[in-house]
Design an enzyme around this catalytic site. Structure first.
Site, short mmCIF file in Angstrom:
data_model
loop_
_atom_site.label_atom_id
_atom_site.label_comp_id
_atom_site.label_asym_id
_atom_site.label_seq_id
_atom_site.Cartn_x
_atom_site.Cartn_y
_atom_site.Cartn_z
N HIS A 47 1.31 -3.93 0.04
CA HIS A 47 0.49 -3.05 -0.96
C HIS A 47 0.21 -4.28 -2.11
CE1 HIS A 47 1.50 1.11 0.27
NE2 HIS A 47 2.82 0.47 0.40
N ASP A 99 6.14 -4.68 2.89
CA ASP A 99 5.94 -3.32 1.99
C ASP A 99 5.92 -3.95 0.43
OD1 ASP A 99 5.38 -0.97 1.68
OD2 ASP A 99 7.53 -0.21 1.65
#
Length: 383
Positions: A57, A269
């Site tokens: 992200h 992540d």
């Protein structure tokens, strides 16, 4: 370009050889007759396939949901410093309108990108997820599966949706999986409390990956195997966040022993705080706080991604598993390439593949990152 004197990883073994690069490809290992080329002396260093992060992200102050094209290019440059040669910007669940804007921006950036790690497509983490196991996903933006919405995301992204995470219990999920698979979109199961039976049905329909395995899902029970039972029994790929926070090292070892290392994919992540100090940050629409490197929602008890980078992930995997570099690195290179079905061109240092290469010193620090034959990061102070 010629990479000389390095310990080159080919066919899961290291050997002292030279690597010749021409027109963005690896064209051989023999220097005979070659002169006047750009030369990298990799003596004492490891010459490895570049890392592929299929779930991130952001990092270095940049969030993929909030970025513009300039910021996304800066993110690519940051990832290059960590040995990443390719990645999928991962879009957190957001409003339909905002999601359309984000995927359009990423699609346009892909067309024009010149520097840093290469954007290989888009990973959509949602919005077709579970309310019960939403994790850091905004509950009010989780919706039922919609082919119409997915089609619009495809169009707006210029057909750059590479993977999508869905919950197996979400209404309309099987129809969506069938459509996605037919269009060449990789479907991953995650943020799910579904039954074992529903998960296996989705896998039979073509779902081929589990998103951040063990996290954001119903846990394993002897009478209700759930998504984890389906993940460990079937042949799907399993993502693993190897930061020491999301997974105990014993769970990483268990996953590898159960699945086989060829079916486990190391991911970060990562959020925008990756590479930065503790403090307050954003994750899409969420406010998050990082304390001692651990990212959590400001309002709630859920973890909110990680601050992990891929070079650190490799070191952790080797530490957690005690596997040698030539085995551990599969989780960051050829495994994600095979899952994405791009292993004909990426994921290893075979002749005729893209020259996506990371050169690391004996302490596993990134010295060079090369993307399709172009040096995009150089930390060699001698040059």
């Amino acid at each position: 370009m010629i990479i000389k004197n390095g310990k080159v990883l080919v066919d899961s073994e290291f050997s002292l050889r030279d690597v010749v690069i021409k027109d963005s490809k690896i064209c051989g290992y023999n220097l005979d007759g070659l002169m006047d080329n750009q030369v990298i002396d990799a003596e004492g260093m490891y010459v490895l396939p570049g890392f592929i992060d299929v779930h991130t992200h952001g990092g270095n102050g940049i969030d993929t949901n909030l970025a513009d094209k300039e910021e996304l290019n800066k993110l690519s440059e940051f990832f290059a410093t960590k040995g990443v040669t390719g990645y999928l910007p991962t879009i957190l669940t957001d409003t339909h309108e905002r999601t359309c804007e984000i995927v359009e921006m990423v699609g346009n950036t892909i067309k024009e990108q010149k520097e840093g790690s290469k954007i290989l497509g888009i990973h959509m983490e949602g919005p077709f997820l579970s309310h019960e196991f939403k994790g850091a996903m905004p509950d009010d933006l989780i919706v039922d599966c919609s082919l119409e919405k997915l089609m619009e995301y495809e169009v707006r992204s210029n057909n750059n949706i590479k993977t999508i995470t869905v919950a197996a219990e979400n209404t309309g999920v099987q129809e969506l999986i069938r459509y996605a698979v037919a269009k060449g979109i990789i479907v991953s199961l995650g943020h799910s409390g579904a039954t074992y039976e529903d998960c296996m049905m989705c896998i039979e329909e073509g779902a081929n990956r589990i998103t951040h395995t063990f996290n954001g899902m119903r846990q394993l029970h002897q009478h209700q195997p759930s998504i984890l039972g389906a993940a460990l029994e079937s042949d799907v790929y399993c993502e693993a966040i190897c930061d020491g926070l999301h997974l105990h090292p014993g769970i990483v070892r268990l996953m590898i022993k159960t699945k086989g290392i060829d079916r486990v994919i190391g991911i970060t992540d990562s959020v925008m705080a990756a590479g930065l100090p503790d403090g307050k940050y954003k994750l899409g629409v969420n406010d998050i706080v990082v304390i001692n490197g651990d990212a959590r929602l400001v309002h709630g008890d859920s973890r909110a991604g990680s601050t992990l980078t891929m070079d650190k992930a490799l070191k952790n995997i080797m530490e957690f598993t005690r596997l040698p570099l030539e085995e551990s690195i599969k989780m960051l290179t050829i495994n994600p390439a095979k899952m994405l079905k791009i292993d004909r061109n990426k994921g290893s240092l075979d002749i005729d593949k893209d020259a996506d290469i990371v050169i690391m010193d004996k302490d596993m620090n990134v010295i060079y990152t090369i993307v399709e034959g172009k040096i995009v990061y150089n930390n060699n102070l001698i040059d």
